[in-house]
Write a protein that holds these residues in place. Sequence first.
Motif, short mmCIF file in Angstrom:
data_model
loop_
_atom_site.label_atom_id
_atom_site.label_comp_id
_atom_site.label_asym_id
_atom_site.label_seq_id
_atom_site.Cartn_x
_atom_site.Cartn_y
_atom_site.Cartn_z
N ASN A 443 0.83 -1.21 0.00
CA ASN A 443 0.00 0.00 0.00
C ASN A 443 0.86 1.25 0.00
O ASN A 443 0.56 2.22 -0.71
CB ASN A 443 -0.91 0.02 1.23
CG ASN A 443 -2.13 -0.87 1.03
OD1 ASN A 443 -2.35 -1.38 -0.07
ND2 ASN A 443 -2.89 -1.10 2.08
N LYS A 446 2.13 1.67 -3.35
CA LYS A 446 1.07 1.88 -4.33
C LYS A 446 0.49 3.30 -4.23
O LYS A 446 0.26 3.97 -5.24
CB LYS A 446 -0.04 0.86 -4.05
CG LYS A 446 -0.83 0.45 -5.26
CD LYS A 446 -1.52 -0.89 -5.06
CE LYS A 446 -2.55 -0.88 -3.96
NZ LYS A 446 -3.37 -2.09 -3.91
N GLY A 475 -2.03 10.39 2.66
CA GLY A 475 -2.58 10.23 4.02
C GLY A 475 -4.03 9.76 3.97
O GLY A 475 -4.64 9.68 2.92
N ARG A 493 -11.45 8.46 -3.38
CA ARG A 493 -10.53 8.95 -4.41
C ARG A 493 -9.86 7.80 -5.18
O ARG A 493 -9.37 7.99 -6.28
CB ARG A 493 -9.45 9.82 -3.75
CG ARG A 493 -8.54 9.06 -2.82
CD ARG A 493 -7.45 9.90 -2.19
NE ARG A 493 -6.67 9.06 -1.30
CZ ARG A 493 -6.30 9.41 -0.10
NH1 ARG A 493 -6.63 10.59 0.39
NH2 ARG A 493 -5.57 8.59 0.63
N GLY A 503 -9.41 -3.85 -2.00
CA GLY A 503 -10.09 -3.46 -0.76
C GLY A 503 -10.07 -4.54 0.31
O GLY A 503 -10.81 -4.45 1.29
N GLY A 505 -6.82 -5.91 1.42
CA GLY A 505 -5.50 -6.00 2.03
C GLY A 505 -5.52 -5.64 3.51
O GLY A 505 -5.06 -6.41 4.36
N LEU A 506 -6.10 -4.50 3.84
CA LEU A 506 -6.09 -4.05 5.23
C LEU A 506 -7.00 -4.92 6.11
O LEU A 506 -6.71 -5.14 7.28
CB LEU A 506 -6.51 -2.58 5.33
CG LEU A 506 -5.48 -1.59 4.76
CD1 LEU A 506 -6.00 -0.15 4.91
CD2 LEU A 506 -4.13 -1.73 5.47
N SER A 536 1.04 8.70 5.74
CA SER A 536 0.41 8.01 6.86
C SER A 536 1.37 6.99 7.45
O SER A 536 2.35 6.59 6.82
CB SER A 536 -0.88 7.35 6.40
OG SER A 536 -0.79 6.92 5.08
N PHE A 538 1.07 3.29 9.23
CA PHE A 538 0.26 2.15 9.62
C PHE A 538 1.01 1.39 10.70
O PHE A 538 2.19 1.11 10.54
CB PHE A 538 -0.02 1.24 8.41
CG PHE A 538 -1.07 1.82 7.50
CD1 PHE A 538 -0.76 2.86 6.63
CD2 PHE A 538 -2.37 1.36 7.54
CE1 PHE A 538 -1.73 3.41 5.80
CE2 PHE A 538 -3.34 1.90 6.72
CZ PHE A 538 -3.03 2.93 5.84
P1 ADP Z 1 -6.51 -1.99 -1.73
O1 ADP Z 1 -6.33 -3.28 -2.45
O2 ADP Z 1 -7.57 -1.13 -2.34
O3 ADP Z 1 -5.25 -1.26 -1.50
P2 ADP Z 1 -6.58 -2.19 1.15
O4 ADP Z 1 -7.53 -2.89 2.06
O5 ADP Z 1 -5.16 -2.52 1.27
O6 ADP Z 1 -7.14 -2.39 -0.32
O7 ADP Z 1 -6.74 -0.66 1.41
C1 ADP Z 1 -8.02 -0.09 1.51
C2 ADP Z 1 -8.02 1.36 1.03
O8 ADP Z 1 -7.29 2.18 1.98
C3 ADP Z 1 -7.28 1.57 -0.24
O9 ADP Z 1 -8.10 1.31 -1.38
C4 ADP Z 1 -6.89 3.01 -0.18
O10 ADP Z 1 -7.98 3.83 -0.56
C5 ADP Z 1 -6.62 3.23 1.30
N1 ADP Z 1 -5.19 3.06 1.66
C6 ADP Z 1 -4.59 1.95 2.11
N2 ADP Z 1 -3.28 2.20 2.36
C7 ADP Z 1 -3.07 3.49 2.04
C8 ADP Z 1 -1.91 4.34 2.09
N3 ADP Z 1 -0.73 3.91 2.51
N4 ADP Z 1 -2.04 5.64 1.69
C9 ADP Z 1 -3.26 6.11 1.28
N5 ADP Z 1 -4.39 5.36 1.21
C10 ADP Z 1 -4.28 4.05 1.60
#
Ligand code: ADP
Length: 565
Positions: A443, A446, A475, A493, A503, A505-506, A536, A538
């Motif tokens: 992330n 990305k 952020g 966004r 959506g 991963g987290l 940000s 994490f």
């Molecule tokens: P994805 O496959 O969309 O990255 P995640 O569950 O990892 O799915 O993340 C959920 C959403 O959180 C992402 O789509 C993105 O909008 C936001 N996000 C995650 N990590 C970051 C980051 N490091 N900086 C900005 N936005 C993030």
Amino acid sequence: MSVASRPPRPRALFVAALLLLTLALAGAIALQAYRNFLGHKATAERVLHDYARLAAARFANRTEMNFYYENFSPAMDALMRAKAGEPDVSLPAPSRLPATTEPHAADFRKLARYTFRYNLRNGHLETAGTVPSLTVRKWLRDTLPPHRRTVYDPKEHLGAIVRTVDGLSRAIIYTVVNDNAGAPRTIVGLEEDARGLEPLYTADEDRAALWPRPLTGGVAYDSLGSVIVTEADGRELYRSPTQYAPTFSARDSFEHPMMGAMRVQVALRPDLAPKLVIGGMPRSNVPMLLSLLALTAGLVVAALLQLRREYELSRLRADFVSGVSHELRTPLAQIRMFSETLLLGRVRSDEERERSLEIIDQEARRLTHLVENLLHFSRSERRLTQLSPAPAPLPPLVSEAAEGFAPLAAARGVTLCSELTDGVVAPVDADALHQMLLNLLDNAVKYGPPGQTVPLGLTVADGRARVSVDDEGPGIPAADRERIWDRFWRLERDRGSAVAGTGIGLSVVRELVGLHGGRTWVEDAPASERGDRAGSRFVIELPLVPLAQAASGPGSVRADAGATA
Ligand code: ADP
């Protein structure tokens, strides 16, 4: 590949419309029930007013009879027997009138003030007994002739006027004596204290009750209502000892005007009134209807919210499928392109060959990572995730993840820099930790800018291990810092943007951390707090002791605990 189709919005709208229709229907039923209640109430009130009317009529009738038989008629008999109507017989004073044979509740001889004889031909008025005032005499002269003409009943030989004159309540009872030719000649009668007739209002109470016996059961009849009797002009003559509020009341007047045109008002005893209505007075159903309506409205709102959630979820799922397809397509295309280049011998140098192999390796890793994530996710969906945490030194595990990811980072010119506290040991599932870190690093790369530096930290705080991944990206807005951990959730966004994502991963990170008894959250990167740049951080926080041990001590962490920022 085309974007997965949107969930059927019209169907959701149709269900929402059905729910709203249900609510409207419940409202209409409630309104109808309320109208019915009003109708029943009006009917019950009408019944009670009818009972009051019936009682007033019966009271007037009973009192008329009592007056007639107990007082008026005996008085006229006595006058006739004393020949008081004959001009040549001297007018007897009341005390000299012959007594009636039967004892009466209101003896006219005791109540009479004077007797009178009025000559209709010459207007001469003669009285015997207490002398009436001039006002009263004038009133008699003015009143008797027209009353005789308009009200007097020749068949009954009786006329009665009940009126307050000169401050006293008077009952004038008279009869008319005719000459030999049958023409009215003399009015003869007497005046009584009208208040003395009081016993006659209640005489015969038992025999002629105000309400028919079958209606009232065992109730003492007259206790069901209160009575007020007035003269024709409204002056009060009698009121029963107990008086009730005139909620259900009715008026009537004595049927025969010749009986003095008195009026009566009967009021039902309010607490007994409902017993007269079959089934009692209808109770107001407004509170019950309102609560039922509120309940229905609550249920409909809950169903609508649920519907919205379902719709949102199916939309997110659709985005997820589209995201997965997209994420698979890019690395697959790269792998195919570079493997074809190699197979067809199109590489011009060893360096190019190396580079192509590196890219194939990177993209294969990316695919592996994605598939791992999908497997984790699918296992957690089916609640099959199983971990085997074992105490392990964390710095080598974190470094290993960073090294494994370095090629992917390098492809975007991102520098990973680790700052790891030595000697931190915690019970972890190595594969799970690897997956979590890869997700956070992925992330960071990305969503952060190319060429950024991504610091990877390991510290111990509050007796727990903390692993953090910072980036220089845009952020996470404070309002979304919890939602991003939900399945399928992507920031507005990023939805439909060039940055592919699923959506999940987290959500995988949070689930795995939770199974370790740890917490996860996101905060501003320290650099962005200083205002240097956005970004940000994490954080993954893991307990330093195994879960079972931690659970027995104070400050234990639940295995499925979620994290908060
Ligand atoms: P994805 O496959 O969309 O990255 P995640 O569950 O990892 O799915 O993340 C959920 C959403 O959180 C992402 O789509 C993105 O909008 C936001 N996000 C995650 N990590 C970051 C980051 N490091 N900086 C900005 N936005 C993030």
